[in-house]
Design an enzyme around this catalytic site. Structure first.
Site, PDB file in Angstrom:
ATOM      1  N   ASP A 432       0.854  -1.195   0.000  1.00  0.00           N
ATOM      2  CA  ASP A 432       0.000   0.000   0.000  1.00  0.00           C
ATOM      3  C   ASP A 432       0.889   1.243   0.000  1.00  0.00           C
ATOM      4  O   ASP A 432       2.115   1.151   0.107  1.00  0.00           O
ATOM      5  CB  ASP A 432      -0.862  -0.051   1.280  1.00  0.00           C
ATOM      6  CG  ASP A 432      -1.967   0.984   1.263  1.00  0.00           C
ATOM      7  OD1 ASP A 432      -2.385   1.392   0.175  1.00  0.00           O
ATOM      8  OD2 ASP A 432      -2.407   1.382   2.357  1.00  0.00           O
ATOM      9  N   GLU A 435       2.630   5.173  -3.912  1.00  0.00           N
ATOM     10  CA  GLU A 435       2.566   6.150  -5.033  1.00  0.00           C
ATOM     11  C   GLU A 435       3.846   6.973  -5.172  1.00  0.00           C
ATOM     12  O   GLU A 435       4.060   7.479  -6.277  1.00  0.00           O
ATOM     13  CB  GLU A 435       1.376   7.091  -4.812  1.00  0.00           C
ATOM     14  CG  GLU A 435       0.033   6.420  -4.894  1.00  0.00           C
ATOM     15  CD  GLU A 435      -0.284   5.461  -3.746  1.00  0.00           C
ATOM     16  OE1 GLU A 435       0.286   5.681  -2.653  1.00  0.00           O
ATOM     17  OE2 GLU A 435      -1.048   4.516  -3.954  1.00  0.00           O
ATOM     18  N   ASP A 555      -9.082   3.728  -1.723  1.00  0.00           N
ATOM     19  CA  ASP A 555      -9.886   4.186  -0.593  1.00  0.00           C
ATOM     20  C   ASP A 555     -11.154   4.884  -1.064  1.00  0.00           C
ATOM     21  O   ASP A 555     -11.221   6.108  -1.144  1.00  0.00           O
ATOM     22  CB  ASP A 555      -9.034   5.091   0.298  1.00  0.00           C
ATOM     23  CG  ASP A 555      -7.821   4.340   0.854  1.00  0.00           C
ATOM     24  OD1 ASP A 555      -7.770   3.104   0.719  1.00  0.00           O
ATOM     25  OD2 ASP A 555      -6.923   4.986   1.410  1.00  0.00           O
TER      26      ASP A 555
END
Ligand SMILES: *[C@@H]1O[C@H](CO)[C@@H](O)[C@H](O)[C@H]1NC(C)=O
Ligand SMILES: *[C@@H]1O[C@H](CO)[C@@H](O)[C@H](O)[C@H]1NC(C)=O
Ligand SMILES: *[C@@H]1O[C@H](CO)[C@@H](O)[C@H](O)[C@H]1NC(C)=O
Ligand SMILES: *[C@@H]1O[C@H](CO)[C@@H](O)[C@H](O)[C@H]1NC(C)=O
Ligand SMILES: *[C@@H]1O[C@H](CO)[C@@H](O)[C@H](O)[C@H]1NC(C)=O
Ligand SMILES: *[C@@H]1O[C@H](CO)[C@@H](O)[C@H](O)[C@H]1NC(C)=O
Ligand SMILES: *[C@@H]1O[C@H](CO)[C@@H](O)[C@H](O)[C@H]1NC(C)=O
Ligand SMILES: *[C@@H]1O[C@H](CO)[C@@H](O)[C@H](O)[C@H]1NC(C)=O
Ligand SMILES: *[C@@H]1O[C@H](CO)[C@@H](O)[C@H](O)[C@H]1NC(C)=O
Ligand SMILES: *[C@@H]1O[C@H](CO)[C@@H](O)[C@H](O)[C@H]1NC(C)=O
Length: 867
Positions: A432, A435, A555
């Site tokens: 997770d 980015e 999300d």
């Protein structure tokens, strides 16, 4: 999970506070649009055209004084055109001197094709010159021009490339993202920004991944275009054009001739990489929540699913399990390692699995955190321009970020993962925040004491001010501002001026971070468990990531709109070559409601990746929490588990051909204009149509049925499709599922785990079309290893005779075929297998015949006559 579980919602508030900064930047953005129209850039002139066997080359020279629109015009370009395969054309316009950054070949290996003569390609390339705009080119398929830059000057500057192509009025464009949006992009007004961003799913904004492929449907045929470039970019649809505005690199285009949607995705994934194989268990139902207080609470969740008779396959835990949210640690009080080990053993004993989360950010603590110390020793972290480590802020405090370009990073990462897996051999990984997400902007930990833990910015009052950055640094503030939601490129991520070990600035490779972490993580798992297919779920992805990882849509929120959009996002990732995809069922942020959650599990049971997940501070939403949701879940998951062999067969089609598992109607019915924008129903493969309720309070659903025969999954009643809407009854606990006439769908009796289900007898749902015929296929292997034997079986039914034929492979299928559901067939009184009559049971229901008690070996050919 996970990022901004909390931050997510707070960030919006934070930005409201930062309004002046946004306003200023947005003013720049609108000015940019005007600028493009006002400054006449000279374009280029082609010369020195040389033909090669499979393409040609030309020199392009700047045709006039530099316009310096958003950078320095590059005077000499090389045009390199190659017919890679019959269906794929490569058009690369690059700076002749080779200074512009290009994606390194070891980060993403592209298929080079074999080269075909221009005469044997399905695509044609022509170049043109006009006095106003200079060089332009057209790509055509037959008499259709599918890409056409003629009349739009090519702008090629060091930090800005602009390529514009004409589109038909009201074009049907799909893809370009990642961005939560309706499936069909609005051709009049769409800006898709590719700049990976670790924050909540905001409608139409840029989020976690970058996929610069689009597909267009024109006159019932699809084609595709992919721009191979890792820089930040805007892709803009307006006024019958598609325009690329790219912050660097080269104009490296690939065109795919289709003509079906599946052909385009086949051609695209042949280039960037086929989806990786997944373990069979990944198709089971997954549960997660951010905010479990202890391993004991997760034990209760596992037990409560079981008590509720809901087939839980995988128990996930978010960052809660870590000690101080540091990677590769276990909270000694609430998630002690010994208890986690017990939970894993318990799950394994019952055929269930465990997946845990890992983030790339590593706590900057040189005294007590070995993960950091060993990485520092091996020099694996991203640097500031001055050579010091770049220190952002993530869950555990000030953090550094692995530099996947550094020589020792993958060995260090593997070493850390090995220590972790040696303690707790979990079944899959969830990567997770890659980015990469940071809670502050810039190297905010520089100069702070090592190991110090700052408060999360969103807990501060007043909020930290928006950072002032030096606008003259064109990596921090490139002259052209893409429409990044965070405004500045470096906001809430690694700064664009940070340096990688190969000397490259983050500016060029930001969008590759998650892809590179995916590769390092997959490399570890493949080595650690040779011959076992890894399961990795990654939030950030790039073109080609499907060969490494699966994806969830990040999300989202517990809203009806996000439920709807989740279907389109699954279709998008089908185009992107990452078919194993799904959204957080019942919604991540926000308190879900009983009704929304019931409707969501009815959709989520048909996502290729089916996981419920919720965020800290919101009410729990395990699907056993409400009786109606539990019942909706049991029913919908019962359909999913019956269809597991079908899902798996379709997934294998993805692995071999790239074909997506979750498909929009337009992929199968490109001649039906009414479904160009249908993202409210989904097909699983080409044979199962799901028509869910997506509207609060509704107890019926207006579903579109293309011409053909459609059979209700549950009661076999028939809908004769007429390319029109049919209103279906949809009580709260019921999701409408139809089998398409003409298809044969393999099933197995559902059990509580995929492993148990795999042992049960097979069935075939034979749904005949208007000619009384149907075809289908089944793929089976061991579901775990790489170099396993496999078996493809094909089925065809016509004139009351079912043929079972072996297509390929040696895998031994143990369960027998014991059941046939002959949809639309009656009048059968005798079953003859290979000439011998067999004793079976018959039942006729609503014009269909159910036959049980067969004992057919699927490893050999047979002919089943239904007299
Ligand atoms: C074209 O080729 C000639 C001879 O090879 C060379 O001198 C010239 O510079 C080339 N022109 C361009 C624009 O590259
Ligand atoms: C194909 O290549 C030949 C030379 O190999 C060239 O003469 C011809 O113009 C090309 N055709 C097209 C359509 O590009
Ligand atoms: C285009 O879309 C943007 C963002 O959704 C919106 O703000 C704008 O008003 C739209 N413009 C037109 C002309 O519809
Ligand atoms: C699109 O066309 C309309 C009408 O011709 C024009 O007003 C508008 O400025 C154009 N927009 C862009 C972005 O070119
Ligand atoms: C599990 O079920 C029990 C009995 O219904 C309930 O008391 C408990 O709160 C549940 N726990 C969780 C974590 O769902
Ligand atoms: C990488 O590891 C090798 C061998 O372990 C070591 O010799 C080398 O110094 C390391 N490189 C860096 C940059 O630390
Ligand atoms: C750890 O970092 C601090 C600076 O924050 C430095 O003063 C200290 O010497 C470092 N310790 C080690 C063992 O590298
Ligand atoms: C969500 O539900 C919790 C109780 O589970 C409650 O404390 C909280 O206020 C609710 N939040 C919102 C935004 O309604
Ligand atoms: C036959 O189909 C109708 C709907 O058309 C349904 O109401 C009925 O329950 C079905 N019969 C059986 C036995 O399933
Ligand atoms: C049916 O016949 C085929 C071809 O003769 C043969 O290969 C196959 O083994 C037979 N199947 C069964 C189930 O006997």
């Amino acid at each position: 999970m996970s990022m901004r579980k909390l931050l997510g919602l707070c960030v919006i508030v934070l930005w409201t506070g930062a309004q002046p900064a946004i306003a200023t930047r947005q003013a720049v953005l609108s000015a940019a649009v005007l600028h493009t129209q006002q400054v006449a850039c000279p374009g280029y002139v082609a010369s020195n055209v040389s033909n090669t066997d499979d393409g040609f080359m030309a020199e392009l020279a700047l045709a006039g004084p530099p316009c310096a629109l958003y950078g320095k015009d590059i005077k000499r370009l090389t045009l390199d055109v190659r017919f890679d395969t019959k269906n794929r054309l490569h058009v690369h316009i690059k700076d002749t001197d080779g200074h512009q950054f290009q994606i390194p070949k070891d980060v993403l290996v592209l298929d080079s094709g074999h080269g075909v003569r221009n005469t044997s390609s399905n695509l044609r390339f022509d170049h043109f010159h006009d006095d106003v705009s200079g060089f332009g080119f057209r790509v055509s398929r037959g008499d259709q021009v599918i890409f056409d830059t003629v009349g739009h000057p090519l702008i090629f500057e060091d930090q800005y490339i602009e390529v514009t192509s004409n589109l038909p009025v009201d074009a049907n464009i799909y893809g370009m993202g990642e961005s939560p949006d309706f499936f069909r992009r609005n051709p009049a007004n769409t800006t898709k920004t590719l700049w990976n961003r670790g924050s909540p799913d905001l409608f139409q904004q840029n989020v976690y991944g970058s996929h610069s492929i689009y597909m267009e449907l024109r006159d019932s045929q699809f084609h595709g275009t992919y721009l191979h470039n890792s820089h930040g970019m805007d892709i803009i649809l307006t006024n019958s054009t598609i325009q690329y505005r790219v912050l660097g690199g080269t104009a490296d285009f690939y065109f795919f001739s289709g003509p079906s949607a599946l052909d385009v995705i086949d051609q695209y994934t042949e280039l960037v990489g086929r989806p990786s194989r997944i373990p069979y268990w990944a198709l089971g139902f997954h549960n997660c929540r951010y905010g479990y207080k202890s391993v004991y609470e997760v034990n209760d969740v596992i037990a409560n699913y079981s008590k509720a008779n809901i087939p839980l396959e995988v128990a996930w835990t978010d960052i809660d399990y870590m000690d101080g949210t540091r990677d590769f640690t276990f909270d000694p009080v609430n998630f002690p390692l010994a208890e986690m080990q017990k939970q894993l053993a318990y799950l394994h004993a019952r055929g269930q699995k465990m997946v845990l989360i890992t983030d790339p950010a590593i706590l900057y603590d040189n005294s007590s955190y070995g993960v950091y110390a060993r990485g520092h020793e091996q020099d694996v972290f991203i640097k500031n321009a001055d050579g010091s480590e770049f220190i952002g802020q993530v869950w555990p405090g000030y953090t550094v970020f692995p530099d996947w370009f550094a020589r020792n990073t993958s060995s260090w990462w593997s070493g850390e993962l090995k220590r972790y897996f040696d303690q707790l051999p979990i079944d899959g990984m969830w990567i997770d925040m890659n980015e990469a997400a940071s809670f502050c902007t810039g190297s905010c930990g520089t100069g702070k004491p090592a190991g110090s833990i700052p408060p999360y910015p969103w807990t501060l009052d007043p909020q930290p001010p928006h950072r002032v950055i030096n606008p003259s640094d064109t990596f921090l503030v490139p002259p052209y501002a893409i429409h990044n939601y965070e405004v500045e490129l470096s906001d809430l991520t690694i700064e664009t001026t940070a340096r990688h070990a190969n000397g490259v600035s983050e500016y060029h490779v930001h969008n590759l971070y998650g892809h590179m972490e995916s590769k390092a993580t997959r490399d570890f798992l493949v080595n650690y468990r040779p011959n076992q297919r890894p399961f990795i779920l990654s939030r950030s992805t790039f073109a080609g990531s499907g060969a490494l990882v699966s994806h969830w849509t990040g999300d989202n929120s517990a809203s009806w709109k996000d439920l709807h959009i989740s279907i389109a996002s699954s279709f998008d990732f089908g185009i992107f070559g990452i078919p194993m995809v799904g959204a957080d069922i019942c919604g991540f942020f926000g308190n879900t409601t009983e009704e929304l959650c019931a409707r969501w599990i009815e959709v989520g049971a048909f996502y290729p990746f089916s996981r419920v997940h919720s965020a800290l501070a919101y009410s729990p939403q395990e699907i056993y929490r409400w009786e109606s949701v539990a019942e909706a879940g049991r029913r919908a998951l019962r359909v999913r588990y019956a269809l597991l062999p079908y899902f798996y067969t379709n997934y294998q089609r993805s692995v071999e051909n790239g074909w997506p598992v979750a498909r929009p109607l337009i992929f199968e019915f490109p001649h039906v204009p009414a479904v160009v924008d249908n993202d409210r129903q989904l097909l699983v493969g080409d044979g199962i149509l799901v028509s869910p309720v997506l509207v609060e309070g509704a107890t019926s659903v207006a579903a579109f049925f293309p011409v053909g025969i459609w059979y209700d999954w549950y009661d076999y009643s028939v809908i004769k499709g007429t390319n029109d809407i049919v209103t279906l009854s949809a009580p709260l606990e019921h999701v409408n599922v139809h089998v398409r006439g003409g298809k044969i769908v393999p099933t197995q009796e559902p059990s509580m785990t995929t492993a148990e289900s795999r042992k049960n007898d097979f069935g075939l749902v034979v749904a005949v079309d208007e000619h009384g015929a149907a075809t289908g296929e089944l793929y089976v292997d061991d579901g775990e290893t790489f170099d396993t034997a496999a078996r493809w079986v094909q089925f065809s039914y016509a004139k009351k005779s079912l043929s079972i034929g072996q297509r390929s492979g040696q895998f031994k299928i143990s369960p027998l075929l014991s059941k046939l559901v002959l949809l639309g067939v009656t009048g059968v009184s005798q079953v003859v297998v290979n000439g011998s009559s067999v004793n079976v049971n018959f039942k006729v229901v609503n014009g269909s015949t159910v036959i049980t008690g067969l004992n057919i070996d699927l490893n050999v050919n047979s002919v089943v006559a239904l007299n």
